[in-house]
Structures are given as C-alpha cells and as structure tokens.
Design an enzyme around this catalytic site. Structure first.
Site, PDB file in Angstrom:
ATOM      1  CB  SER A  36      42.464  37.883  35.473  1.00  0.00           C
ATOM      2  OG  SER A  36      43.844  38.089  35.148  1.00  0.00           O
ATOM      3  CE  LYS A  38      42.864  38.216  43.737  1.00  0.00           C
ATOM      4  NZ  LYS A  38      43.618  37.840  42.553  1.00  0.00           N
TER       5      LYS A  38
END
Length: 560
Positions: free
Chosen positions: A474, A127
């Site tokens: 993910s 992120k």
C-alpha cells in the site's frame, strides 16, 4: 464552417436508420435540440461503502450541471470500485488490482457502446485513478479526470491521525504501546469524512501523477474532497471538455513520453507509492508509449525526495493545499529544469503556461524541502534486480530505514501465515520476511501487504527486519520493503525456491537483491519445485489469472 463536435454521438442521434436508439433517448427526456448536442460521458466511481468514494455522485451532478451550461449533454454512469482500506488484510484484496482493469473495461464499454463524444471521469480511491486513465487512453476521445479529493486529517487528543494510524494500532496494542481503549478511539477518529486517504498513499500519488501528466486541471490532486475549491473544479468541467472538443485535443496528444517523465519526477519528489510503477506502466501501455521498469530507476537516480508526507513523514495532502498545492511544487521543479514545460495539458495550454500565475511555495514551509536540502538525494522508488528478482522488483527506500539490509529468510506462503507469526513472536530482528505466492497470478491479484508492514512498524521492528514479496505494498506501507518481485513465485520465480535461513542481501545503493546460493543449488531446488494449484477456479479472478501480465510490465490484461 462550424466544427462538428458530436462526431461520435451523431451516429445514433442523427442517422434515420437508428430510430430505436433515438426512441430510447427521447424516452430518457431528451428533446429535439438535445439530439444535436455532443454527449459527454460522466463516469463516477461512486459507492457508499468507502470514504474515498461516498461523495462522488454529488461531484458528478456538479459536473453534469457544468457540462449542460455549455450546451452539451451530460450522461452520468457508474463503475465499480474496491476499497483497499476495507479489504486490506483479507482475501478481498485479491479483487483490488483487478478492479483497475475492470474500471477501464467498463468505462471503455459504456463509452464505446453508446458513442459518447467525450469523457469526464471522477475517481476517488487507489485503483480508480489508473483505471479511469487507462480507459481515456484506450478510447482516445477528448476527456480528463476530476479527482474526488483528499480527506482531512483525523484528530485524537489534539494530535493528527489518519488511516495508517488505524492500521498500526493493532500492532501497537499487541506490543503494549497503546491500550485497547486507545486502539478503539484511534479507529473511530482516523477518518473524519469524505475523501481519499490523506498521506502520500496511492490515491494521492496517482492524483499527482495525473496532474503532472496534464490530464487533470491544475490543483486537482491537492484540493480536499469537501472543500469549496473542489466544487469550483467541477464547475469548470463544462468549459474544459468543450474546449477539448473544439480543439480536438485527445489523451494521446497529452500522454506523451515527456509527460510520463514529468509524472515520474513529481511522484519521486513527493515520496509516492510503489504502486505508481505498476499504474504508470499500465497507463503508458494504454496509449502505446514505450515505458519500462528501468525508466523509473533512471528518474530515481537524478531526482530527490523533497516532500515530508505520511507514511514516513508527518504531513498530509490537505497541508500542501494550504500552502499552494501541487502546482506550487511543480513550479519549483520547472524553475529547476526538472520538468518538461512544453507538454500539452487539458487546459489547452502547456504545463509551463498553466504554472505562470501560480504562487511560489512559502519560503518557511516545512512540508516541501528545498532542492539543496532534500530528505533523500535520490529517489525512494528503487528498481532492484538480482537472482531473487531477475525481471526486477520495486523497493521503497526513504533513507530513514537505511539503504542496505542483510539478513536470513523467514519464509511464509501467505500473508496470513506471516501475521500469525508476528502475533506469536516468531519474527525476530535480522529476519528478511518472505511472503510469497501473492503475485498477480498467485495471489491472485497481487494483494497489498499493508497489514504485515503495519504490524512490523506497530511492533517496533521497522528498523530491524526487511520484508520482500511478489505482492504489492500500500502507499501507506513503510519500512525496509521490496515488492513486485518478478518472476513471481507462482510461475517458479526465485521466491518459490527460498528456504528458512537463506542469507539475503538487499542493496539499494547498487540496486541488487540476491540470495547467497550457487547456480547449482538454485537448479536443484528448481527441479524439486511443483507449481501450486490456482486459488481461483471460477469467475473474475479465474479470468484475471489467465490474462494478467507480469508486475514488470504493469499487470495489464490486454497484452498480446
């Protein structure tokens, strides 16, 4: 007439009415000469508790040294980060996606409050990457990204392993494929040092996207974290940011619609993470570029998957570095007419100009397939719509798991419930596992489902079950998986109405995800449904629930 390069910082350093500002800057060690230098923010996403980020302060020092050689003033500052690998499978994952926006907010805050003239961001983990880019887009001051770099592969008994091997080790141990001793050995050898997770997971996916956008230097995305080349990249930071200041090239000059198309093409060719959809939408929003979820399908329809990277393949990013890196892949795509070569980049040159001197990929390489021999003829990131996902969903279909799945719903209201069911043998062949109330607001934070997908793969069910969710996956997830389902269950989306035994069809050929229910049956269930209570009642997650947008618009927090 000499061009003014300190057009922001001079508001504090050269205005006599800002005596207190100047006093504090003198107090930091600045001298009279420094007061007239452009100030460059150096935003490091450093913290000790994660392999992806543990080395970033060192890189930030290299960048500062380089910046100051160019008669600029480097101003290092830090921002927060969340390790997905560490928080995965726990409530801590609720903080992962929102950390992207907190990173953007904090960099924007420091840069704006202190009037820095330019920005060099140094992200390391998933992120971090879009967070830094969103800040650059919002600020629109000269700047670029230096990726912290990829980790080297771990080695166990002569074979390469990585973080996903560690994730899958528990499921493999449960199913008897490996012993407890082997599981222990795996987790101790999977991560040999600094760098982001090595396969085409989210960090490497976004690093590729950023390089294709033109917002990092050539080779940044494929250069390993601990390599000499990564230090050399940092050594170029000063001349790069000074050139951007002199030419007044800003992020919005680079992050154009065509540049985003380049990014989408490259992440498709590379077999990148589903998270790229969310993050590119958010990055585009930061520079007011009109990008929507359907644009990804248009790219997927005409772009093959060529890279054999983990998790579905066998190579890691360090392997690509050894044969020419990301620029060699982009050169191949440019020759094939798949990229816009006229896009401006942070070098001050176009993408095509940057690639002129790049060597071609070796003919005999097995990492990047040739265009006439793709791993998959069309993109792996498929946008599915239907009565389960009227606003859309994102499927990661490499082709190895098939392209159509029909099964019966096995419904769980949380990731934890599903994990317990796998452990108890309650997930069977033919199931469409539904994990709901894990969306942007419901999760909150749209946690990643790597633990469930790793359990499925580790238990040997990867070819026999599908998993759908309003959460995320993910970059390390693989199998027949569909995430980002919108509207999410928390807001009364179709996932909230599904029941055990419902027949669900996932069709990645026709881009459809449907449940076999009539409109009347759906309406009856909807009338009985009650919204659950918010999982967060205070603090940062409470604010996130109130401000976050749908997955179909990138989960941004600053929309009107």
């Amino acid at each position: 007439m000499t061009k003014v390069l300190n057009k922001y910082s001079r508001r504090l350093t050269e205005d006599k009415s800002q005596g207190a500002s100047q006093a504090m800057l003198y107090g930091t060690g600045m001298n009279d000469n420094d007061m007239h230098k452009p100030q460059i923010g150096i935003a490091s996403v450093w913290y000790e508790g994660n392999t992806c980020n543990m080395h970033l302060n060192q890189l930030a020092q290299f960048v500062k040294n380089s910046v100051e050689k160019e008669n600029l003033k480097g101003m290092r500052f830090n921002t927060i980060g969340v390790s997905d690998g560490i928080s995965m499978g726990t409530d801590g994952m609720s903080y992962s996606l929102q950390s992207r926006d907190l990173i953007a907010d904090s960099i924007e805050t420091v840069m704006s409050a202190h009037w820095y003239d330019g920005l060099v961001s140094i992200p390391g983990c998933d992120k971090n990457m879009p967070g830094c880019m969103m800040a650059l887009g919002r600020l629109n001051r000269p700047g670029f990204v230096i990726y912290g770099g990829t980790i080297q592969a771990g080695v166990m008994r002569g074979k390469p392993i990585d973080i996903v091997t560690a994730f899958q080790s528990y499921g493999a141990c449960l199913s008897g494929q490996i012993s407890e001793q082997e599981r222990q050995e795996t987790i101790k050898k999977a991560c040999p040092g600094a760098g982001a997770c090595g396969g085409m997971y989210t960090a490497n996916t976004m690093a590729c996207a950023i390089e294709a956008l033109g917002m990092s230097l050539p080779f940044s995305s494929s250069t390993p974290a601990t390599s000499v080349e990564k230090v050399q990249e940092c050594d170029k930071a000063g001349e790069t940011i000074k050139n951007l200041l002199e030419l007044d090239i800003k992020p919005r000059d680079i992050m154009t619609r065509k540049a985003f198309e380049n990014a989408m093409v490259l992440i498709t060719v590379m077999g990148g993470s589903t998270n790229a959809v969310l993050h590119l939408l958010a990055m585009a929003s930061s520079v007011d570029v009109d990008l929507n979820i359907d644009d990804f399908q248009e790219i997927a329809n005409k772009t093959p998957v060529l890279a054999d990277f983990k998790p579905s393949g066998k190579y890691v990013m360090a392997d690509l570095h050894a044969i020419g890196g990301t620029p060699a892949v982009m050169k191949m795509l440019l020759k094939a007419g798949m990229l816009h070569g006229d896009c401006l980049t942070v070098t001050g040159k176009t993408l095509a100009e940057n690639l002129e001197s790049v060597a071609d990929l070796p003919e005999d390489n097995t990492i990047i397939h040739k265009l006439d021999n793709p791993i998959k003829k069309t993109g792996h990131l498929q946008i599915l719509k239907g009565n389960v996902a009227p606003e859309g969903s994102v499927a990661k279909i490499t082709g190895k798991e098939g392209e159509v799945f029909e099964g019966v719903a096995n419904v769980f209201d949380s990731e934890e419930e599903m994990v317990a069911a796998v452990e108890e043998g309650k997930v069977k062949k033919g199931d469409v596992i539904v994990i709901r109330y894990e969306g942007p607001k419901g999760g909150p934070g749209m946690p990643e489902m790597l633990k469930p997908t790793s359990l499925i793969m580790g238990a040997g069910l990867g070819q026999d079950v599908a998993l759908i969710t309003d959460g995320r996956f993910s970059g390390g997830s693989h199998g027949f998986i569909v995430g980002h389902i919108a509207p999410e269950a928390y807001e009364g989306g179709m996932l909230a109405l599904l029941e055990n035994g419902d027949k669900i069809t996932i069709d990645a050929i026709n881009n459809v995800i449907n449940v076999d229910l009539s409109d009347q049956e759906i309406a009856q269930r909807k009338a009985k449904w009650q919204a659950p209570k918010q999982k967060a009642t205070r603090g940062t997650l409470k604010k996130y629930i109130k401000t976050v947008s749908s997955a179909s618009t990138g989960c941004v927090t600053d929309l009107d």
